[in-house]
Design a protein around this motif. Sequence first.
Motif, PDB file in Angstrom:
ATOM      1  N   PRO A 109       0.793  -1.217   0.000  1.00  0.00           N
ATOM      2  CA  PRO A 109       0.000   0.000   0.000  1.00  0.00           C
ATOM      3  C   PRO A 109       0.836   1.282   0.000  1.00  0.00           C
ATOM      4  O   PRO A 109       0.277   2.360   0.087  1.00  0.00           O
ATOM      5  CB  PRO A 109      -0.797  -0.110   1.293  1.00  0.00           C
ATOM      6  N   GLY A 110       2.159   1.195  -0.081  1.00  0.00           N
ATOM      7  CA  GLY A 110       2.992   2.383  -0.103  1.00  0.00           C
ATOM      8  C   GLY A 110       3.425   2.819   1.282  1.00  0.00           C
ATOM      9  O   GLY A 110       3.261   2.087   2.258  1.00  0.00           O
ATOM     10  N   ILE A 111       3.997   4.008   1.339  1.00  0.00           N
ATOM     11  CA  ILE A 111       4.488   4.562   2.602  1.00  0.00           C
ATOM     12  C   ILE A 111       3.687   5.805   2.971  1.00  0.00           C
ATOM     13  O   ILE A 111       3.125   6.471   2.112  1.00  0.00           O
ATOM     14  CB  ILE A 111       5.989   4.936   2.532  1.00  0.00           C
ATOM     15  N   ILE A 112       3.669   6.092   4.249  1.00  0.00           N
ATOM     16  CA  ILE A 112       3.113   7.347   4.734  1.00  0.00           C
ATOM     17  C   ILE A 112       4.227   8.379   4.650  1.00  0.00           C
ATOM     18  O   ILE A 112       5.311   8.169   5.203  1.00  0.00           O
ATOM     19  CB  ILE A 112       2.607   7.208   6.180  1.00  0.00           C
ATOM     20  N   MET A 113       3.987   9.463   3.961  1.00  0.00           N
ATOM     21  CA  MET A 113       4.982  10.515   3.806  1.00  0.00           C
ATOM     22  C   MET A 113       5.038  11.371   5.069  1.00  0.00           C
ATOM     23  O   MET A 113       4.012  11.860   5.533  1.00  0.00           O
ATOM     24  CB  MET A 113       4.625  11.386   2.604  1.00  0.00           C
ATOM     25  N   LEU A 114       6.261  11.505   5.624  1.00  0.00           N
ATOM     26  CA  LEU A 114       6.452  12.356   6.792  1.00  0.00           C
ATOM     27  C   LEU A 114       7.152  13.661   6.447  1.00  0.00           C
ATOM     28  O   LEU A 114       6.880  14.689   7.051  1.00  0.00           O
ATOM     29  CB  LEU A 114       7.258  11.620   7.866  1.00  0.00           C
ATOM     30  N   GLY A 115       8.103  13.610   5.516  1.00  0.00           N
ATOM     31  CA  GLY A 115       8.835  14.827   5.196  1.00  0.00           C
ATOM     32  C   GLY A 115       9.988  14.574   4.264  1.00  0.00           C
ATOM     33  O   GLY A 115      10.119  13.491   3.682  1.00  0.00           O
ATOM     34  N   GLN A 116      10.853  15.582   4.166  1.00  0.00           N
ATOM     35  CA  GLN A 116      11.986  15.527   3.255  1.00  0.00           C
ATOM     36  C   GLN A 116      13.217  16.123   3.926  1.00  0.00           C
ATOM     37  O   GLN A 116      13.158  17.225   4.468  1.00  0.00           O
ATOM     38  CB  GLN A 116      11.667  16.306   1.968  1.00  0.00           C
ATOM     39  N   VAL A 117      14.327  15.392   3.864  1.00  0.00           N
ATOM     40  CA  VAL A 117      15.601  15.885   4.387  1.00  0.00           C
ATOM     41  C   VAL A 117      16.076  17.016   3.492  1.00  0.00           C
ATOM     42  O   VAL A 117      16.027  16.912   2.270  1.00  0.00           O
ATOM     43  CB  VAL A 117      16.649  14.740   4.440  1.00  0.00           C
ATOM     44  N   THR A 118      16.535  18.092   4.101  1.00  0.00           N
ATOM     45  CA  THR A 118      17.059  19.221   3.348  1.00  0.00           C
ATOM     46  C   THR A 118      18.584  19.234   3.334  1.00  0.00           C
ATOM     47  O   THR A 118      19.177  20.038   2.637  1.00  0.00           O
ATOM     48  CB  THR A 118      16.536  20.557   3.918  1.00  0.00           C
ATOM     49  N   GLY A 119      19.207  18.339   4.085  1.00  0.00           N
ATOM     50  CA  GLY A 119      20.663  18.229   4.112  1.00  0.00           C
ATOM     51  C   GLY A 119      21.135  17.063   3.265  1.00  0.00           C
ATOM     52  O   GLY A 119      20.377  16.495   2.477  1.00  0.00           O
ATOM     53  N   ASP A 120      22.381  16.683   3.435  1.00  0.00           N
ATOM     54  CA  ASP A 120      23.003  15.612   2.655  1.00  0.00           C
ATOM     55  C   ASP A 120      22.657  14.250   3.249  1.00  0.00           C
ATOM     56  O   ASP A 120      23.288  13.782   4.189  1.00  0.00           O
ATOM     57  CB  ASP A 120      24.514  15.817   2.616  1.00  0.00           C
ATOM     58  N   VAL A 121      21.652  13.609   2.673  1.00  0.00           N
ATOM     59  CA  VAL A 121      21.161  12.328   3.181  1.00  0.00           C
ATOM     60  C   VAL A 121      22.151  11.186   2.922  1.00  0.00           C
ATOM     61  O   VAL A 121      22.004  10.100   3.481  1.00  0.00           O
ATOM     62  CB  VAL A 121      19.766  12.032   2.600  1.00  0.00           C
ATOM     63  N   SER A 122      23.177  11.416   2.122  1.00  0.00           N
ATOM     64  CA  SER A 122      24.150  10.357   1.825  1.00  0.00           C
ATOM     65  C   SER A 122      24.918   9.910   3.074  1.00  0.00           C
ATOM     66  O   SER A 122      25.570   8.871   3.043  1.00  0.00           O
ATOM     67  CB  SER A 122      25.116  10.793   0.726  1.00  0.00           C
ATOM     68  N   ILE A 123      24.815  10.656   4.170  1.00  0.00           N
ATOM     69  CA  ILE A 123      25.485  10.203   5.400  1.00  0.00           C
ATOM     70  C   ILE A 123      24.932   8.861   5.865  1.00  0.00           C
ATOM     71  O   ILE A 123      25.601   8.140   6.602  1.00  0.00           O
ATOM     72  CB  ILE A 123      25.393  11.236   6.547  1.00  0.00           C
ATOM     73  N   PHE A 124      23.718   8.503   5.432  1.00  0.00           N
ATOM     74  CA  PHE A 124      23.120   7.219   5.823  1.00  0.00           C
ATOM     75  C   PHE A 124      23.443   6.096   4.849  1.00  0.00           C
ATOM     76  O   PHE A 124      23.091   4.948   5.090  1.00  0.00           O
ATOM     77  CB  PHE A 124      21.605   7.366   5.955  1.00  0.00           C
ATOM     78  N   ASP A 125      24.110   6.429   3.745  1.00  0.00           N
ATOM     79  CA  ASP A 125      24.420   5.451   2.695  1.00  0.00           C
ATOM     80  C   ASP A 125      25.704   4.699   3.035  1.00  0.00           C
ATOM     81  O   ASP A 125      26.737   4.869   2.408  1.00  0.00           O
ATOM     82  CB  ASP A 125      24.551   6.156   1.344  1.00  0.00           C
TER      83      ASP A 125
END
Length: 138
Positions: A109-125
């Motif tokens: 059924p998809g995901i519930i959208m909470l928001g969007q990171v405005t910084g560099d999300v690659s720190i989690f990669d």
Amino acid sequence: MWRMTRVAAIVGLAYGFIGSAMAAERIQISSNWGQVTATLVDNAATRGLAKMLPITVSMRDHLSQEKTGNLPAPLPEVQRQVEFSAGTLGLWSSADFVIYYRAGRVPQPGIIMLGQVTGDVSIFDRPGPLTIKIEAAD
């Protein structure tokens, strides 16, 4: 009496417009890998999340595209979507918090959208678990 009812209706209408024009809620997500800021969308789930803050969440890597972890309590169900971008914050289930560090698509059924990171999300990669702290941004 008619005049007081009309004034009350106008005041109520004006209050509704002011309430819906509130500034977007921003959060900070930090770990020993770095920190990012995110802007939350306005829905019942994010209002529930904001009431929980600050919280600490243990995260694990999933499919080399996201970090997932359990919130301390479930959030309200709202409309879901199947598309996401790098930096999307969402919920798989009502308490399964997700940070996507790659763009993609999820099954129904998809995901519930909470928001969007405005910084560099690659720190989690990077592989492996981590613990994050989520708190209101200044």
